[in-house]
Scaffold this motif. Structure first.
Motif, PDB file in Angstrom:
ATOM      1  N   ILE A  89       0.977  -1.063  -0.107  1.00 47.81           N
ATOM      2  CA  ILE A  89      -0.063  -0.101   0.000  1.00 47.81           C
ATOM      3  C   ILE A  89       0.828   1.411  -0.014  1.00 47.81           C
ATOM      4  O   ILE A  89       1.655   1.289   0.696  1.00 47.81           O
ATOM      5  CB  ILE A  89      -1.035  -0.003   1.250  1.00 47.81           C
ATOM      6  N   ILE A  90       0.724   1.979  -0.873  1.00 46.54           N
ATOM      7  CA  ILE A  90       1.318   3.484  -1.075  1.00 46.54           C
ATOM      8  C   ILE A  90       0.399   4.723  -0.743  1.00 46.54           C
ATOM      9  O   ILE A  90      -0.593   4.878  -1.058  1.00 46.54           O
ATOM     10  CB  ILE A  90       1.874   3.777  -2.330  1.00 46.54           C
ATOM     11  N   GLY A  91       0.673   5.402   0.389  1.00 38.89           N
ATOM     12  CA  GLY A  91       0.086   6.561   0.654  1.00 38.89           C
ATOM     13  C   GLY A  91       0.833   7.657  -0.101  1.00 38.89           C
ATOM     14  O   GLY A  91       1.698   7.991   0.357  1.00 38.89           O
ATOM     15  N   THR A  92       0.127   8.493  -0.903  1.00 36.16           N
ATOM     16  CA  THR A  92       0.612   9.291  -1.952  1.00 36.16           C
ATOM     17  C   THR A  92       0.625  10.777  -1.328  1.00 36.16           C
ATOM     18  O   THR A  92       0.798  11.732  -2.264  1.00 36.16           O
ATOM     19  CB  THR A  92       0.055   9.090  -3.231  1.00 36.16           C
ATOM     20  N   GLY A  93       0.049  10.911  -0.161  1.00 42.10           N
ATOM     21  CA  GLY A  93       0.131  12.379   0.170  1.00 42.10           C
ATOM     22  C   GLY A  93      -1.639  12.709   0.434  1.00 42.10           C
ATOM     23  O   GLY A  93      -2.447  12.004   0.728  1.00 42.10           O
ATOM     24  N   SER A  94      -1.637  14.006   0.227  1.00 44.86           N
ATOM     25  CA  SER A  94      -2.903  14.635   0.331  1.00 44.86           C
ATOM     26  C   SER A  94      -4.089  14.012  -0.538  1.00 44.86           C
ATOM     27  O   SER A  94      -5.349  14.062  -0.292  1.00 44.86           O
ATOM     28  CB  SER A  94      -2.955  16.170   0.313  1.00 44.86           C
ATOM     29  N   ARG A  95      -3.521  13.786  -1.780  1.00 41.66           N
ATOM     30  CA  ARG A  95      -4.666  13.278  -2.669  1.00 41.66           C
ATOM     31  C   ARG A  95      -4.207  11.989  -3.354  1.00 41.66           C
ATOM     32  O   ARG A  95      -2.913  11.672  -3.203  1.00 41.66           O
ATOM     33  CB  ARG A  95      -4.919  14.202  -3.760  1.00 41.66           C
ATOM     34  N   GLN A  96      -4.911  11.275  -3.890  1.00 41.57           N
ATOM     35  CA  GLN A  96      -4.417   9.861  -4.473  1.00 41.57           C
ATOM     36  C   GLN A  96      -3.899  10.316  -5.774  1.00 41.57           C
ATOM     37  O   GLN A  96      -4.457  11.118  -6.533  1.00 41.57           O
ATOM     38  CB  GLN A  96      -5.896   9.116  -4.729  1.00 41.57           C
ATOM     39  N   VAL A  97      -2.700   9.405  -5.800  1.00 43.13           N
ATOM     40  CA  VAL A  97      -2.147   9.259  -7.223  1.00 43.13           C
ATOM     41  C   VAL A  97      -1.865   8.182  -7.642  1.00 43.13           C
ATOM     42  O   VAL A  97      -1.395   7.099  -7.174  1.00 43.13           O
ATOM     43  CB  VAL A  97      -0.736   9.935  -7.166  1.00 43.13           C
ATOM     44  N   MET A  98      -2.643   8.115  -9.083  1.00 45.87           N
ATOM     45  CA  MET A  98      -2.445   6.698  -9.628  1.00 45.87           C
ATOM     46  C   MET A  98      -1.220   6.144  -9.931  1.00 45.87           C
ATOM     47  O   MET A  98      -0.464   7.121 -10.525  1.00 45.87           O
ATOM     48  CB  MET A  98      -3.292   6.593 -10.686  1.00 45.87           C
ATOM     49  N   LEU A  99      -0.707   4.943  -9.693  1.00 43.61           N
ATOM     50  CA  LEU A  99       0.391   4.478 -10.245  1.00 43.61           C
ATOM     51  C   LEU A  99       0.395   3.886 -11.750  1.00 43.61           C
ATOM     52  O   LEU A  99      -0.613   3.127 -11.952  1.00 43.61           O
ATOM     53  CB  LEU A  99       1.007   3.330  -9.303  1.00 43.61           C
ATOM     54  N   SER A 100       1.527   4.077 -12.341  1.00 42.89           N
ATOM     55  CA  SER A 100       1.523   3.705 -13.806  1.00 42.89           C
ATOM     56  C   SER A 100       1.370   1.952 -13.849  1.00 42.89           C
ATOM     57  O   SER A 100       2.209   1.414 -12.962  1.00 42.89           O
ATOM     58  CB  SER A 100       2.571   4.139 -14.755  1.00 42.89           C
ATOM     59  N   SER A 101       0.859   1.309 -14.963  1.00 44.65           N
ATOM     60  CA  SER A 101       1.085  -0.159 -14.984  1.00 44.65           C
ATOM     61  C   SER A 101       2.380  -0.750 -15.117  1.00 44.65           C
ATOM     62  O   SER A 101       2.856  -1.852 -14.404  1.00 44.65           O
ATOM     63  CB  SER A 101      -0.093  -0.571 -16.031  1.00 44.65           C
ATOM     64  N   ALA A 102       3.262   0.161 -15.537  1.00 43.09           N
ATOM     65  CA  ALA A 102       4.676  -0.083 -15.454  1.00 43.09           C
ATOM     66  C   ALA A 102       5.284  -0.417 -14.180  1.00 43.09           C
ATOM     67  O   ALA A 102       6.266  -1.216 -14.001  1.00 43.09           O
ATOM     68  CB  ALA A 102       5.860   0.951 -16.275  1.00 43.09           C
ATOM     69  N   LEU A 103       4.891   0.287 -13.246  1.00 44.05           N
ATOM     70  CA  LEU A 103       5.066   0.126 -11.861  1.00 44.05           C
ATOM     71  C   LEU A 103       4.437  -1.327 -11.268  1.00 44.05           C
ATOM     72  O   LEU A 103       4.928  -1.872 -10.329  1.00 44.05           O
ATOM     73  CB  LEU A 103       4.885   1.168 -10.935  1.00 44.05           C
ATOM     74  N   THR A 104       3.059  -1.274 -11.483  1.00 44.95           N
ATOM     75  CA  THR A 104       2.379  -2.360 -10.739  1.00 44.95           C
ATOM     76  C   THR A 104       2.059  -3.698 -11.192  1.00 44.95           C
ATOM     77  O   THR A 104       2.226  -4.731 -10.629  1.00 44.95           O
ATOM     78  CB  THR A 104       0.769  -1.562 -10.637  1.00 44.95           C
ATOM     79  N   THR A 105       2.443  -3.766 -12.678  1.00 48.32           N
ATOM     80  CA  THR A 105       2.142  -5.180 -13.196  1.00 48.32           C
ATOM     81  C   THR A 105       3.290  -6.166 -12.910  1.00 48.32           C
ATOM     82  O   THR A 105       2.847  -7.284 -12.774  1.00 48.32           O
ATOM     83  CB  THR A 105       1.936  -4.873 -14.730  1.00 48.32           C
ATOM     84  N   PRO A 106       4.565  -5.733 -12.892  1.00 46.15           N
ATOM     85  CA  PRO A 106       5.356  -6.829 -12.384  1.00 46.15           C
ATOM     86  C   PRO A 106       5.192  -7.376 -11.295  1.00 46.15           C
ATOM     87  O   PRO A 106       5.346  -8.542 -11.016  1.00 46.15           O
ATOM     88  CB  PRO A 106       6.741  -5.978 -12.270  1.00 46.15           C
ATOM     89  N   LEU A 107       4.812  -6.612 -10.142  1.00 48.06           N
ATOM     90  CA  LEU A 107       4.363  -7.162  -8.938  1.00 48.06           C
ATOM     91  C   LEU A 107       3.121  -7.874  -8.911  1.00 48.06           C
ATOM     92  O   LEU A 107       2.982  -9.165  -8.333  1.00 48.06           O
ATOM     93  CB  LEU A 107       4.247  -6.201  -7.619  1.00 48.06           C
ATOM     94  N   GLN A 108       2.185  -7.387  -9.726  1.00 45.58           N
ATOM     95  CA  GLN A 108       0.900  -8.142  -9.608  1.00 45.58           C
ATOM     96  C   GLN A 108       1.095  -9.784 -10.473  1.00 45.58           C
ATOM     97  O   GLN A 108       0.391 -10.357 -10.035  1.00 45.58           O
ATOM     98  CB  GLN A 108      -0.303  -7.377 -10.814  1.00 45.58           C
ATOM     99  N   ARG A 109       2.024  -9.738 -11.370  1.00 43.56           N
ATOM    100  CA  ARG A 109       2.460 -10.913 -12.040  1.00 43.56           C
ATOM    101  C   ARG A 109       3.000 -12.160 -10.986  1.00 43.56           C
ATOM    102  O   ARG A 109       2.858 -13.240 -11.164  1.00 43.56           O
ATOM    103  CB  ARG A 109       3.310 -10.585 -13.236  1.00 43.56           C
ATOM    104  N   LEU A 110       3.539 -11.373  -9.813  1.00 47.28           N
ATOM    105  CA  LEU A 110       3.998 -12.371  -8.952  1.00 47.28           C
ATOM    106  C   LEU A 110       3.172 -12.429  -7.792  1.00 47.28           C
ATOM    107  O   LEU A 110       3.443 -13.246  -6.932  1.00 47.28           O
ATOM    108  CB  LEU A 110       5.428 -11.625  -8.145  1.00 47.28           C
ATOM    109  N   GLY A 111       1.739 -12.151  -8.040  1.00 51.12           N
ATOM    110  CA  GLY A 111       0.517 -12.337  -6.946  1.00 51.12           C
ATOM    111  C   GLY A 111       0.723 -11.307  -5.882  1.00 51.12           C
ATOM    112  O   GLY A 111       0.089 -11.538  -4.769  1.00 51.12           O
ATOM    113  N   ILE A 112       1.449  -9.945  -5.981  1.00 52.46           N
ATOM    114  CA  ILE A 112       1.523  -9.183  -5.094  1.00 52.46           C
ATOM    115  C   ILE A 112       0.714  -8.134  -5.419  1.00 52.46           C
ATOM    116  O   ILE A 112       0.880  -7.507  -6.586  1.00 52.46           O
ATOM    117  CB  ILE A 112       2.798  -8.710  -4.596  1.00 52.46           C
ATOM    118  N   GLY A 113      -0.481  -7.694  -4.718  1.00 49.28           N
ATOM    119  CA  GLY A 113      -1.359  -6.626  -5.059  1.00 49.28           C
ATOM    120  C   GLY A 113      -0.538  -5.172  -4.561  1.00 49.28           C
ATOM    121  O   GLY A 113       0.129  -5.095  -3.612  1.00 49.28           O
ATOM    122  N   VAL A 114      -0.872  -4.193  -5.602  1.00 49.80           N
ATOM    123  CA  VAL A 114      -0.051  -2.983  -5.275  1.00 49.80           C
ATOM    124  C   VAL A 114      -1.486  -1.866  -5.297  1.00 49.80           C
ATOM    125  O   VAL A 114      -2.089  -1.670  -6.270  1.00 49.80           O
ATOM    126  CB  VAL A 114       0.909  -2.551  -6.466  1.00 49.80           C
TER     127      VAL A 114
END
Length: 146
Positions: A89-114
């Motif tokens: 879980i990433i707390g992005t500060g005062s407002r939500q900032v979506m992460l790019s799929s380039a950051l999240t997909t490699p972990l999701q492929r390993l079964g780790i949610g981001v």
């Protein structure tokens, strides 16, 4: 905002947050931190979510890249999870900032949610998942406005 009146001293719990600070187990932090239910609360070098890299996420999640394992080519996998993390879980500060799929997909492929969300939402979500016994790790950037 006070989140919990009581916390389990054996587990890292977000007990409050506000403009410019995060309180964990009653101790106030005015800089980005990362932690899991057990273990140390560490300073996090990411001051702004735009600085977040795949390497930083992989390190948080306990992912070993192929470059660090000379025999990884035998498995034909670019990375493997070496920890027990289910969710980052990433707390992005005062407002939500979506992460790019380039950051999240490699972990999701390993079964780790981001998941990325405002720091307030991240603190609440972490506390819920931690209390359920989930294997979660969180990084929180203090919100400037609450």
């Amino acid at each position: 905002m006070l989140l919990q009146k009581e916390s389990n001293p054996g587990l890292n719990t977000v007990t409050a947050y506000g403009a410019g600070y995060i309180e964990i187990n009653g101790a106030s932090y005015r800089h980005p931190v990362r932690f899991s239910p057990e273990g140390p609360i560490e300073p996090w070098a990411i001051e702004d979510i735009a600085q977040l890299t795949l390497a930083a996420l992989q390190e948080m999640a306990g992912v070993e890249t192929a470059g660090s394992d000379p025999m990884a080519f035998l498995d034909d996998l670019p990375a493997r999870a070496t920890g027990n993390v289910e969710v980052v879980i990433i707390g992005t500060g005062s407002r939500q900032v979506m992460l790019s799929s380039a950051l999240t997909t490699p972990l999701q492929r390993l079964g780790i949610g981001v998941e990325a969300m405002s720091t307030q939402a991240a603190a609440r979500t972490y506390n819920i998942l931690m209390s359920e016994g989930r294997r979660v790790v969180v990084a929180l950037i203090p919100a400037q406005e609450v």
